[in-house]
Design a protein around this motif. Sequence first.
Motif, mmCIF file in Angstrom:
data_model
loop_
_atom_site.group_PDB
_atom_site.id
_atom_site.type_symbol
_atom_site.label_atom_id
_atom_site.label_comp_id
_atom_site.label_asym_id
_atom_site.label_seq_id
_atom_site.Cartn_x
_atom_site.Cartn_y
_atom_site.Cartn_z
ATOM 1 N N UNK A 185 37.545 6.040 33.180
ATOM 2 C CA UNK A 185 36.502 6.985 32.776
ATOM 3 C C UNK A 185 35.810 6.514 31.502
ATOM 4 N N UNK A 186 36.601 6.085 30.521
ATOM 5 C CA UNK A 186 36.029 5.651 29.242
ATOM 6 C C UNK A 186 35.201 4.385 29.413
ATOM 7 N N UNK A 187 35.672 3.445 30.221
ATOM 8 C CA UNK A 187 34.962 2.180 30.388
ATOM 9 C C UNK A 187 33.602 2.380 31.051
ATOM 10 N N UNK A 188 33.557 3.120 32.133
ATOM 11 C CA UNK A 188 32.315 3.241 32.882
ATOM 12 C C UNK A 188 31.346 4.275 32.301
ATOM 13 N N UNK A 189 31.870 5.365 31.753
ATOM 14 C CA UNK A 189 30.984 6.400 31.214
ATOM 15 C C UNK A 189 30.803 6.296 29.704
ATOM 16 N N UNK A 190 31.813 5.779 29.016
ATOM 17 C CA UNK A 190 31.734 5.695 27.564
ATOM 18 C C UNK A 190 30.606 4.819 27.079
ATOM 19 N N UNK A 191 30.359 3.713 27.751
ATOM 20 C CA UNK A 191 29.287 2.803 27.335
ATOM 21 C C UNK A 191 27.925 3.481 27.410
ATOM 22 N N UNK A 192 27.734 4.303 28.425
ATOM 23 C CA UNK A 192 26.445 4.980 28.586
ATOM 24 C C UNK A 192 26.258 6.030 27.500
ATOM 25 N N UNK A 193 27.309 6.805 27.231
ATOM 26 C CA UNK A 193 27.223 7.820 26.188
ATOM 27 C C UNK A 193 27.030 7.173 24.823
ATOM 28 N N UNK A 194 27.690 6.053 24.589
ATOM 29 C CA UNK A 194 27.517 5.360 23.304
ATOM 30 C C UNK A 194 26.081 4.887 23.115
ATOM 31 N N UNK A 195 25.420 4.470 24.190
ATOM 32 C CA UNK A 195 24.010 4.082 24.101
ATOM 33 C C UNK A 195 23.147 5.249 23.661
ATOM 34 N N UNK A 196 23.500 6.436 24.108
ATOM 35 C CA UNK A 196 22.713 7.611 23.762
ATOM 36 C C UNK A 196 22.958 8.059 22.324
ATOM 37 N N UNK A 197 24.214 8.039 21.902
ATOM 38 C CA UNK A 197 24.573 8.569 20.593
ATOM 39 C C UNK A 197 24.489 7.539 19.476
ATOM 40 N N UNK A 198 24.652 6.267 19.812
ATOM 41 C CA UNK A 198 24.841 5.254 18.784
ATOM 42 C C UNK A 198 26.332 5.121 18.498
ATOM 43 N N UNK A 199 26.747 3.971 18.006
ATOM 44 C CA UNK A 199 28.175 3.672 17.870
ATOM 45 C C UNK A 199 28.888 4.608 16.907
ATOM 46 N N UNK A 200 28.264 4.918 15.766
ATOM 47 C CA UNK A 200 28.943 5.752 14.773
ATOM 48 C C UNK A 200 29.156 7.172 15.284
ATOM 49 N N UNK A 201 28.116 7.782 15.826
ATOM 50 C CA UNK A 201 28.254 9.144 16.327
ATOM 51 C C UNK A 201 29.187 9.198 17.529
#
Length: 320
Positions: A163-179
Amino acid sequence: MSDCDVCGKSENMPYQCGHCGGTFCSEHRLPEAHDCPGLDNWNDPGGVFDSGFDDSVNTGRSTESSGLADRIGIDTGPGGAFGYFRGNMTYVFLALMAVVFVAEHVVGQLLGITNPALYSQSPLWRSIFVLSPQNPEYVWTWVTSIFAHSPAGFFHIVGNGIVIYFFGRIVEQQLGSKRFAIFFVVSGMLAGLGQIALQWLQSGGGYGVLGASGAALAILAFLTVLKPDLTVYLYFLIPVPIWAITGFYALLSIVGALSPGAAGLLAGNVAHAAHLIGLLIGLWYGNRFKGRSRVPGELQFGRGGGPGGPGGRGGGRGPF
């Protein structure tokens, strides 16, 4: 043919932003032309707009101002062994999960326990890895318990990791790495604390909680708010909208959290309250962020997977 996410113009060969994943015409392809969420990280050396240049180049500044990785001799530049982690907290968290999983076994063996299923019988092992209602003052377990997983098998860590690998990357793109890092850790901590609070209320004790499930489901719920009709291929074969997966987990978590066996890791050894809290946090934060996001209609492996990595981004492709 694809439509521009800004003006709706149809394009035979559209541009896909590597930072937010959106699809754009030539007029709106630049980040500043489509109000890319990644612009928030423009000044972040480890953020989505990281150039990949070697930060160790002498700029006349003292070594005290260099990054932690440079000071301890870790090469996070392109081509380096740790290049994949540069500005990519999703991979950092997955690596931490793997490292802590190994540490669980090392500590268990050093304590003379040969069966991983019995590690939790050791008070010392539990005080390092398990957030428990008996000792909530062990504040380090608020964090270590997020990255620790059941040592008796691989299903727990692999399930969360997928779950983290496939969805986390997309969410990180939206929020930015720090957030994204803050969102991940805070949601994981609150989910764990909520679980042990339920254990204490129901039985005055309980086993405790460990695992990144709360953070993983917060990621899933966040993405569901941003793109509820996103198609996910369950078991890589069955197309299912993401809202249905999130709804299934929500229903399962509600029933499990309200069941008599919800205290501890009973009812199938699942921390249902932690799951439910993670989902609620993701839904809440997703609604707060929704107006600033641009999630593409089609998500592919290796497309916009976050900055860093030897030679740049990955090149593998395939339908999400």
